[in-house]
Design a protein around this motif. Structure first.
Motif, mmCIF file in Angstrom:
data_model
loop_
_atom_site.group_PDB
_atom_site.id
_atom_site.type_symbol
_atom_site.label_atom_id
_atom_site.label_comp_id
_atom_site.label_asym_id
_atom_site.label_seq_id
_atom_site.Cartn_x
_atom_site.Cartn_y
_atom_site.Cartn_z
ATOM 1 N N PRO A 64 -4.654 8.944 2.049
ATOM 2 C CA PRO A 64 -3.725 8.486 3.082
ATOM 3 C C PRO A 64 -2.079 8.840 2.542
ATOM 4 C CG PRO A 64 -4.520 6.145 2.369
ATOM 5 C CD PRO A 64 -5.362 7.532 1.745
ATOM 6 N N LEU A 65 -2.160 8.477 0.950
ATOM 7 C CA LEU A 65 -0.312 8.348 0.753
ATOM 8 C C LEU A 65 0.303 9.760 0.908
ATOM 9 C CD1 LEU A 65 2.279 8.012 -1.300
ATOM 10 C CD2 LEU A 65 1.043 8.038 -2.825
ATOM 11 N N LEU A 66 -1.047 10.603 0.238
ATOM 12 C CA LEU A 66 -0.661 12.200 0.168
ATOM 13 C C LEU A 66 -0.262 12.943 1.284
ATOM 14 C CD1 LEU A 66 -2.687 13.679 -2.732
ATOM 15 C CD2 LEU A 66 0.232 13.366 -2.921
ATOM 16 N N GLU A 67 -1.645 12.293 2.304
ATOM 17 C CA GLU A 67 -1.715 12.670 3.469
ATOM 18 C C GLU A 67 -0.235 12.987 4.573
ATOM 19 O OE1 GLU A 67 -4.074 12.001 7.526
ATOM 20 O OE2 GLU A 67 -4.488 10.981 6.154
ATOM 21 N N ALA A 68 0.877 11.628 4.437
ATOM 22 C CA ALA A 68 1.944 11.534 5.043
ATOM 23 C C ALA A 68 3.043 12.123 3.992
ATOM 24 C CB ALA A 68 2.241 9.811 4.727
ATOM 25 N N ALA A 69 2.835 12.136 2.824
ATOM 26 C CA ALA A 69 3.826 13.166 2.033
ATOM 27 C C ALA A 69 4.173 14.118 1.803
ATOM 28 C CB ALA A 69 3.437 12.827 0.267
ATOM 29 N N LEU A 70 2.966 14.588 1.842
ATOM 30 C CA LEU A 70 2.949 16.321 2.398
ATOM 31 C C LEU A 70 3.228 16.952 3.591
ATOM 32 C CD1 LEU A 70 -0.139 17.057 0.446
ATOM 33 C CD2 LEU A 70 1.982 17.930 -0.576
ATOM 34 N N TRP A 98 0.825 -1.285 -0.043
ATOM 35 C CA TRP A 98 0.253 0.139 -0.004
ATOM 36 C C TRP A 98 0.986 1.666 0.343
ATOM 37 C CZ3 TRP A 98 -5.449 1.212 0.636
ATOM 38 C CH2 TRP A 98 -6.592 -0.462 0.075
ATOM 39 N N PRO A 99 1.278 2.043 -0.931
ATOM 40 C CA PRO A 99 1.440 3.705 -1.021
ATOM 41 C C PRO A 99 2.189 4.514 0.270
ATOM 42 C CG PRO A 99 -0.446 3.255 -3.195
ATOM 43 C CD PRO A 99 -0.284 2.203 -1.951
ATOM 44 N N HIS A 100 0.922 4.211 1.234
ATOM 45 C CA HIS A 100 1.113 5.217 2.447
ATOM 46 C C HIS A 100 1.932 4.207 3.320
ATOM 47 C CE1 HIS A 100 -2.380 3.082 3.372
ATOM 48 N NE2 HIS A 100 -1.827 2.948 4.813
ATOM 49 N N HIS A 146 6.040 5.304 4.550
ATOM 50 C CA HIS A 146 5.984 5.625 6.129
ATOM 51 C C HIS A 146 7.202 4.704 6.509
ATOM 52 C CE1 HIS A 146 2.802 7.608 7.441
ATOM 53 N NE2 HIS A 146 2.230 7.702 7.272
ATOM 54 N N ARG A 147 7.939 3.700 5.299
ATOM 55 C CA ARG A 147 9.061 2.834 6.020
ATOM 56 C C ARG A 147 9.813 3.348 5.052
ATOM 57 N NH1 ARG A 147 9.411 -1.717 2.808
ATOM 58 N NH2 ARG A 147 7.648 -2.738 1.514
#
Length: 385
Positions: free
Chosen positions: A282-288, A254-256, A260-261
């Motif tokens: 969820p991916l962009l929430e982490a990336a940004l 899963w991308p997010h 994270h890892r």
């Protein structure tokens, strides 16, 4: 100089006498940037380039002369208004070139070899050289590693070497090549020295999320630009080596969760091509919220508006949302995967270099943006190596 590290390291191992000319400052428009280098050995063999042809012959002669007299030389080359065919840059820019002789018995040869061999192995290292200052220090160098260890000495006070190492590590950790000023005693009061730092770091990462046809084209152009490219998708049927033969890594996750890892830094670019909310949000929430260089997401303007609303509901601030390049890419009228990949790559380069993404023919801004704080002080000093 580190751009020809493979060849120079081989010359060092073979015991060749040679001199190397390095562009240490650029002003205005110039064919090549700081770090470009031309080296000439005792037999007259040349490798590399400092200007793409404008002043190569003269710099070649300077290298040959440096090998004969053992002197470090810094020279400036610019456009001649009186004679367009005089030695100079017809593009209108100015470059400063440092010429350093490195015969087999040169005391500083081991310092250069430490930096060059690290670059060849793909390890992070930096070479810091005095490019402005007293004649006795001009051309002196330190090879600096990420852990703070170093080879060489500048010959000033003990505080000078320690301060130079600290300043150089800051540039190295950011993956930057640039200059800084410092006093001869190692303080920042009344700086009398300028140090030029070349950083060699592993390739920056491009993380491509979404194993679609557009991703395959983006992988190819990412490799062309020198990125270490990873493709990630949660669907194993799409994330395969057959579909992405040129990718450095293919990850099924899963991308997010993968983001994270995995390792990211200030040079990492994140390209989200999934345009599916269950992956994107969820991916962009982490990336940004990561200190990466670029975050872009594919999708229509309607998709972008829905995505932005979902990200706001997830708690992202307006400041964090301004970092998102969405819809991804510059407006090139792209339709095919290859054209779309080109538009994405163009936006990444513009973001990295501070470009506006406008046609040069209709703008009056500088062609080459100064993003590294380079200096271009004229230095006419010469010193015996």
């Amino acid at each position: 100089m580190l751009d020809i590290a493979d060849e120079l390291n081989r010359w060092l191992e073979e015991g060749r006498d040679f001199a190397v000319a390095t562009v240490v400052a650029v002003s205005g428009s110039a064919p090549r940037g700081p770090g470009a280098a031309l080296a000439v050995d005792a037999d007259g063999t040349a490798i590399g380039s400092v200007s793409g042809g404008c002043v190569e012959g003269t710099v070649y002669d300077l290298c040959a002369q440096a090998l004969q007299d053992g002197e470090v030389v810094r020279e400036r080359f610019g456009y001649s208004d009186d004679d367009a065919f005089a030695v100079g840059l017809t593009c209108g820019g100015v470059i400063d070139v440092l010429v350093t002789p490195l015969p087999a018995d040169a005391p500083g040869r081991k310092v250069f070899q430490a930096a060059l061999s690290a670059a060849v192995r793909g390890e992070a290292a930096a070479l810091a050289r005095v490019v402005r200052g007293p004649a006795e220090l001009l051309g002196r160098a330190l090879a600096v590693h990420p852990d703070g260890s170093y080879e060489g000495e500048l010959g000033g006070t003990p505080d000078l070497d320690r301060t130079v190492v600290d300043e150089t590590r800051s540039l190295l950790n950011a993956g930057r090549t640039g200059t800084f000023d410092i006093a001869e005693d190692g303080s920042h009061c009344e700086p009398g020295l300028t140090l030029y730092v070349e950083s060699s770091v592993p390739p920056p990462r491009m993380l491509v999320f979404g194993a679609i046809d557009f991703a395959a084209a983006l992988v190819r152009i990412g490799k062309f630009l020198g990125y270490h490219v990873t493709v990630c998708d949660a669907r194993p049927v799409f994330a395969t080596r057959v579909r992405f033969p040129e990718a450095d890594d293919i990850v099924v996750d899963w991308p997010h969760r993968y983001l994270h890892r995995t390792r990211t830094d200030g040079r990492t670019v994140v390209c989200v091509l999934t345009h599916d909310a269950k992956f994107d949000v969820p991916l962009l929430e982490a990336a940004l919220r990561l200190p990466v260089a670029y975050v872009g997401a594919m999708g229509s303007r309607r998709t972008h508006e829905d995505r932005e609303r979902r990200l706001q509901e997830a708690g992202l601030t307006e400041v964090e949302l301004t970092r998102l390049h969405s819809p991804i890419g510059l407006d090139l009228g792209a339709r095919t995967p290859e054209e779309t990949a080109l538009s994405i790559a163009a936006e990444i380069v513009a973001a990295r270099q501070g470009g506006a993404g406008l046609p040069l023919s209709g703008s009056h801004t500088p062609i080459h943006h100064d993003t590294g704080g380079q200096r271009s002080d004229a230095v006419g000093a010469r010193v015996a190596a």
